[in-house]
Design an enzyme around this catalytic site. Structure first.
Site, PDB file in Angstrom:
ATOM      1  N   GLY A   2       0.813  -1.207   0.000  1.00 57.93           N
ATOM      2  CA  GLY A   2       0.000   0.000   0.000  1.00 57.93           C
ATOM      3  C   GLY A   2       0.843   1.251   0.000  1.00 57.93           C
ATOM      4  O   GLY A   2       2.026   1.202   0.310  1.00 57.93           O
ATOM      5  N   GLY A  50      -0.773   3.197   7.172  1.00 53.32           N
ATOM      6  CA  GLY A  50      -0.900   2.438   8.413  1.00 53.32           C
ATOM      7  C   GLY A  50      -0.323   1.042   8.381  1.00 53.32           C
ATOM      8  O   GLY A  50      -0.675   0.209   9.216  1.00 53.32           O
ATOM      9  N   HIS A  54     -17.143   1.961 -16.852  1.00 50.33           N
ATOM     10  CA  HIS A  54     -16.746   0.543 -16.757  1.00 50.33           C
ATOM     11  C   HIS A  54     -17.834  -0.252 -16.050  1.00 50.33           C
ATOM     12  O   HIS A  54     -18.221  -1.337 -16.480  1.00 50.33           O
ATOM     13  CB  HIS A  54     -15.473   0.393 -15.920  1.00 50.33           C
ATOM     14  CG  HIS A  54     -14.211   0.807 -16.604  1.00 50.33           C
ATOM     15  ND1 HIS A  54     -13.840   0.305 -17.820  1.00 50.33           N
ATOM     16  CD2 HIS A  54     -13.227   1.654 -16.221  1.00 50.33           C
ATOM     17  CE1 HIS A  54     -12.676   0.846 -18.151  1.00 50.33           C
ATOM     18  NE2 HIS A  54     -12.284   1.671 -17.204  1.00 50.33           N
ATOM     19  N   HIS A  83     -15.613   7.990 -15.622  1.00 50.74           N
ATOM     20  CA  HIS A  83     -14.827   6.935 -16.265  1.00 50.74           C
ATOM     21  C   HIS A  83     -15.096   5.579 -15.587  1.00 50.74           C
ATOM     22  O   HIS A  83     -15.443   4.597 -16.246  1.00 50.74           O
ATOM     23  CB  HIS A  83     -13.347   7.314 -16.194  1.00 50.74           C
ATOM     24  CG  HIS A  83     -12.421   6.319 -16.798  1.00 50.74           C
ATOM     25  ND1 HIS A  83     -11.740   6.535 -17.966  1.00 50.74           N
ATOM     26  CD2 HIS A  83     -12.059   5.077 -16.387  1.00 50.74           C
ATOM     27  CE1 HIS A  83     -11.016   5.477 -18.253  1.00 50.74           C
ATOM     28  NE2 HIS A  83     -11.168   4.574 -17.307  1.00 50.74           N
ATOM     29  N   GLU A  84     -14.958   5.574 -14.272  1.00 49.25           N
ATOM     30  CA  GLU A  84     -15.157   4.301 -13.553  1.00 49.25           C
ATOM     31  C   GLU A  84     -16.611   3.844 -13.656  1.00 49.25           C
ATOM     32  O   GLU A  84     -16.893   2.645 -13.776  1.00 49.25           O
ATOM     33  CB  GLU A  84     -14.744   4.433 -12.089  1.00 49.25           C
ATOM     34  CG  GLU A  84     -13.262   4.732 -11.865  1.00 49.25           C
ATOM     35  CD  GLU A  84     -12.336   3.727 -12.527  1.00 49.25           C
ATOM     36  OE1 GLU A  84     -12.715   2.543 -12.663  1.00 49.25           O
ATOM     37  OE2 GLU A  84     -11.234   4.122 -12.936  1.00 49.25           O
ATOM     38  N   ASP A 106      -6.441   0.729 -19.964  1.00 50.04           N
ATOM     39  CA  ASP A 106      -7.559   0.043 -20.633  1.00 50.04           C
ATOM     40  C   ASP A 106      -7.213  -0.221 -22.092  1.00 50.04           C
ATOM     41  O   ASP A 106      -7.398  -1.329 -22.599  1.00 50.04           O
ATOM     42  CB  ASP A 106      -8.826   0.912 -20.612  1.00 50.04           C
ATOM     43  CG  ASP A 106      -9.269   1.229 -19.191  1.00 50.04           C
ATOM     44  OD1 ASP A 106      -8.999   0.411 -18.307  1.00 50.04           O
ATOM     45  OD2 ASP A 106      -9.877   2.289 -18.997  1.00 50.04           O
ATOM     46  N   PRO A 137       2.417   4.971   0.993  1.00 48.90           N
ATOM     47  CA  PRO A 137       2.987   5.411   2.258  1.00 48.90           C
ATOM     48  C   PRO A 137       1.937   6.076   3.163  1.00 48.90           C
ATOM     49  O   PRO A 137       1.011   6.716   2.679  1.00 48.90           O
ATOM     50  CB  PRO A 137       4.048   6.443   1.852  1.00 48.90           C
ATOM     51  CG  PRO A 137       4.067   6.498   0.395  1.00 48.90           C
ATOM     52  CD  PRO A 137       3.045   5.596  -0.168  1.00 48.90           C
ATOM     53  N   GLY A 138       2.090   5.894   4.450  1.00 55.30           N
ATOM     54  CA  GLY A 138       1.236   6.591   5.404  1.00 55.30           C
ATOM     55  C   GLY A 138      -0.128   5.991   5.595  1.00 55.30           C
ATOM     56  O   GLY A 138      -0.990   6.576   6.235  1.00 55.30           O
TER      57      GLY A 138
END
Ligand code: ADP
Ligand code: ZN
Length: 539
Positions: A126, A131, A352, A348-349, A424, A128-129
């Site tokens: 993941g 957790g 999809h 955009h999402e 894509d 930075p920052g």
């Protein structure tokens, strides 16, 4: 896209280094300096250093020079390990996944008596920052076991063999303290794929990595040593690290959504004196793109600002100032998305997701998010792929339309397109070429397959110029037709598209259930197995 620029630069590095190497060995004064003068200076320096130590310098018996092969890990144990899962806001899925490991550390016999295998290594992936370190510490705190913390870059030193010996020393210490947790932050510093770079300094890093692999193989997890590692670049890791018996369990930790941010605010507001009517939800809404560390920062800043003004409790205006200040810092790092960009990403999402929902053979959606994730991805949609190895032409074209959904949505809603669809388009292009030139799914080209060109045929194409042209043309036709079909369906479903995009802007993440809620049950059957993610990048 950001991603491809990055990796292009990465690819350039070896060549640059190679060039520098040849330059230096030409016998120039730099060459003489590096090959002759510098080593003499170094040896002289070390000698003086040792003599000083021996003459009763600080650092106890032996002095520090003899500790260079010792691990630099910081050990936390006892009282200092008061961090628990309560200090980690959100991350519910991640916590659930590591709970088993915690349980094992608390009570190793219970598991080993039944012959169960416990993972040796867990990789936390993941930005930075978010957790990752905090979660690792909380695991140790929950299990009440010692916690060794070290950064991947701490292993790597100038001197040959030091990294490997630090690894061995770390594992020796850990075995003495077992059950315990070793946490290696930024594991990519040691764990980058071996043998791909040409510069010499790499031998040392590879030795360190090999030592790590040997140590991980050398103990069985019933000894009670669990290795956690964190990275933001799982793609560059040596595949040997991810093999079974090593970091075979991987947990992805995303940037928090609005709900997650509110929870993180609550954790960090607990020790702060705030006014009674502070609107924590609004704070969360005003901080999209903030990681946990940024939120911790905001809370701290706000308290300082209020103190400077001589207030008795921190109020909304202090938080407002603190947020502005932190945003200023983040903008410099290019981490903040403007509202217009956010709208484009949402549509955009949604494009999809709508295609996935209303096309029979598209993978139905699992989750769609407009929270930036990873190095280059702005939003992403996660699908449930069906369990199958053979695809028909209809299935492939439906999936192609789903992948085009993002670009087409931008086209019909905003009347212009962005760089966000790069990933894509790359996938669609590959898919279309595969259909025509590998799977024999095109009438004009026919039942031929030019599989694995590089290896089989070297650089020479096994087909004529003319066939090449036809392949290119047919690929274009397939993609153009898919585009037309996508545009038609999305235009029909325009109100659904708007609804979903606006919901996304509000909530940032939507799950399958939310879509069922909006549109009713998906009109087709589906099988659930693993999940796949499509990422969207943008410049
Ligand atoms: P990472 O290891 O992923 O870079 P850290 O675990 O070091 O991030 O996080 C830095 C700080 O940010 C933590 O010490 C904590 O104060 C805060 N933080 C990050 N994520 C969370 C979270 N989920 N809940 C509470 N605080 C968090
Ligand atoms: Zn996309």
């Amino acid at each position: 896209s950001i991603g491809s620029v990055d990796s292009f630069l990465d690819q350039m590095k070896p060549y640059q280094n190679q060039m520098r190497l040849t330059y230096e060995t030409k016998g120039s004064w730099q060459g003489i300096f590096f090959n002759l003068v510098l080593p003499i200076l170094l040896i002289g320096g070390i000698w003086v250093y040792i003599m000083r130590r021996m003459n009763g310098g600080v650092g106890g018996p032996g002095g520090q020079i003899f500790n260079i092969g010792k691990s630099k890990a910081t050990l936390f144990e006892g009282e200092s390990m008061a961090i628990t899962f309560d200090h980690v806001a959100g991350l519910d899925e991640a916590k659930e996944e590591v709970r088993e490991v915690v349980d094992f550390l608390k009570n190793p016999q219970k598991y080993t008596a039944l012959g169960g295998k416990i993972p040796k290594g867990v990789l936390l992936i993941g930005p930075p920052g978010t957790g990752k370190t905090l979660l690792a510490k909380a695991m140790a705190g929950e299990a009440k076991v010692p916690f060794f913390s070290i950064s991947g870059s701490d292993f790597v030193e100038l001197f040959v063999g030091v990294g490997a010996s630090r690894v061995r020393d770390l594992f020796k210490q850990a075995r003495e303290k077992a059950p315990c947790i070793i946490f290696v932050d930024e594991i990519d510093a040691v764990g980058r794929a071996r043998g791909k770079s040409m510069f010499q300094g790499n031998d040392e890093r590879e030795n360190t990595l090999n030592a790590l692999l040997v140590e991980m193989d050398g103990f069985s997890s019933d000894k009670g040593v669990i290795i956690l590692a964190a990275t933001n670049r799982p793609d560059v890791l040596d595949s040997a690290l991810l093999r079974p018996g090593r970091f075979d369990r991987q947990i992805t930790i995303d940037q928090p959504d609005a709900v997650g941010r509110e929870q993180i605010f609550r954790v960090h507001l607990a020790p702060i004196k705030i006014v009674d009517n502070l609107d924590i939800k609004r704070l969360a809404e005003q901080t999209p793109g903030f990681a946990g560390a940024d939120i911790a920062n905001v809370c701290n800043e706000a308290a300082l600002i209020a103190a400077r003004k001589g207030k008795t409790a921190v109020d909304m205006s202090d938080f407002q100032d603190a947020i502005d200040r932190v945003i200023g810092g983040l903008e410099k790092k290019n981490k903040i998305i403007s509202p217009e960009e956010k709208r484009i990403i949402a549509y955009h999402e949604a494009g999809h997701a709508i295609m996935g929902w209303f096309l029979r053979y598209a993978h139905p959606l699992l989750k769609v998010s407009i929270i930036p994730r990873g190095v280059a991805a702005l939003g992403y949609a996660q699908y449930i792929p069906s369990e199958q190895y053979l695809y028909t032409t209809e299935q492939l074209t439906d999936q192609m339309c789903m992948m085009l959904g993002g670009r087409v949505a931008e086209d019909i809603v905003f009347g212009r397109i962005s760089t966000g669809a790069q990933n894509d388009l790359e996938r669609i292009t590959k898919m279309a070429y595969a259909m025509v030139s590998i799977y024999g799914m095109n009438d004009k080209v026919g039942n031929v397959s030019f599989y694995d060109l590089q290896n089989e045929y070297g650089f020479q194409k096994p087909y004529s110029e003319e066939t090449g042209k036809i392949i290119d043309e047919e690929v274009r036709k397939i993609i153009d037709n898919a585009y037309i079909r996508t545009k038609k369906l999305l235009t029909e479903k325009r109100s659904e598209l708007n609804l979903l995009a606006e919901e996304l802007l509000k909530n940032e993440v939507l799950h399958k259930d939310d879509l069922v809620h909006l549109f009713g049950k998906r009109p087709f059957d589906e099988v659930l197995i693993d999940n796949a993610t499509s990422k969207d990048s943008a410049a």
